[in-house]
Design an enzyme around this catalytic site. Structure first.
Site, short mmCIF file in Angstrom:
data_model
loop_
_atom_site.label_atom_id
_atom_site.label_comp_id
_atom_site.label_asym_id
_atom_site.label_seq_id
_atom_site.Cartn_x
_atom_site.Cartn_y
_atom_site.Cartn_z
N GLN A 1 -14.47 2.06 1.18
CA GLN A 1 -13.62 1.40 0.18
C GLN A 1 -13.07 2.48 -0.75
O GLN A 1 -13.78 3.01 -1.60
CB GLN A 1 -14.44 0.37 -0.61
N ASN B 1 -12.96 -3.71 3.15
CA ASN B 1 -14.17 -2.89 3.11
C ASN B 1 -14.95 -3.25 1.85
O ASN B 1 -14.36 -3.57 0.82
CB ASN B 1 -13.80 -1.40 3.06
N HIS C 1 -10.21 -5.62 -2.60
CA HIS C 1 -8.85 -5.74 -2.08
C HIS C 1 -8.88 -6.05 -0.60
O HIS C 1 -9.79 -5.65 0.11
CB HIS C 1 -8.02 -4.48 -2.36
N HIS D 1 -6.60 -5.94 2.93
CA HIS D 1 -5.44 -5.35 3.61
C HIS D 1 -4.81 -6.39 4.52
O HIS D 1 -5.50 -7.06 5.28
CB HIS D 1 -5.89 -4.19 4.51
N ASP E 1 0.87 -1.17 0.00
CA ASP E 1 0.00 0.00 0.00
C ASP E 1 0.91 1.23 0.00
O ASP E 1 1.87 1.29 0.76
CB ASP E 1 -0.88 -0.02 1.26
#
Length: 135
Positions: A87, A82, A93, A95, A26
């Site tokens: 989101q 989320n 995706h 995390h 990220d």
């Protein structure tokens, strides 16, 4: 944006690139070593992911979790997703955030940090990729 990373047209600090998905750092991590895992195909939210893809996708998420802990020597991980609300990118995706006891993360307050430079991010990605267990 995530489709571009999967396609290779958008640069990323890639940790894994496999048929089930792509994992990359990220760019605004909660903690350094924060990885995002995305399916190779574009799905906006988890309910859109075909049942036939669940084992492969979450198998990759599981392996990334092991790699983050092993590669970074952290005490554990926080794994989250989320769906629509909160989101930030409309692409499914997950995390995987490295955690250490006393790191200050409380509830769902996610402070963000940065990497010092590209070399720093490359180093984190390499450590996690090197610790990735086989599929």
């Amino acid at each position: 944006m995530f489709c571009g990373i999967v396609a290779g047209s958008v640069p990323a600090f890639t940790v894994a690139d496999e048929p089930a998905g792509v994992a990359f750092l990220d760019t605004r991590p909660v903690f350094r070593g924060h990885v995002l895992v995305v399916p190779r195909e574009h799905y906006e939210v988890l309910p859109d992911l075909p049942v036939s893809s669940l084992a492969g996708y979450f198998g990759l998420v599981r392996r990334i979790t092991v790699a983050v802990e092993t590669g970074l020597g952290c005490g554990g991980t926080f794994v989250a997703m989320n769906n629509r609300v909160s989101q930030s990118v409309p692409h499914l995706h997950t995390h995987v955030v490295p955690r250490t006891k006393g790191d200050g993360l409380r509830g769902f307050f996610w402070p963000r940090t940065t990497y010092d430079d590209a070399d720093s991010a490359t180093g984190y990605a390499a450590r996690i990729a090197a610790a990735l267990p086989p599929a």
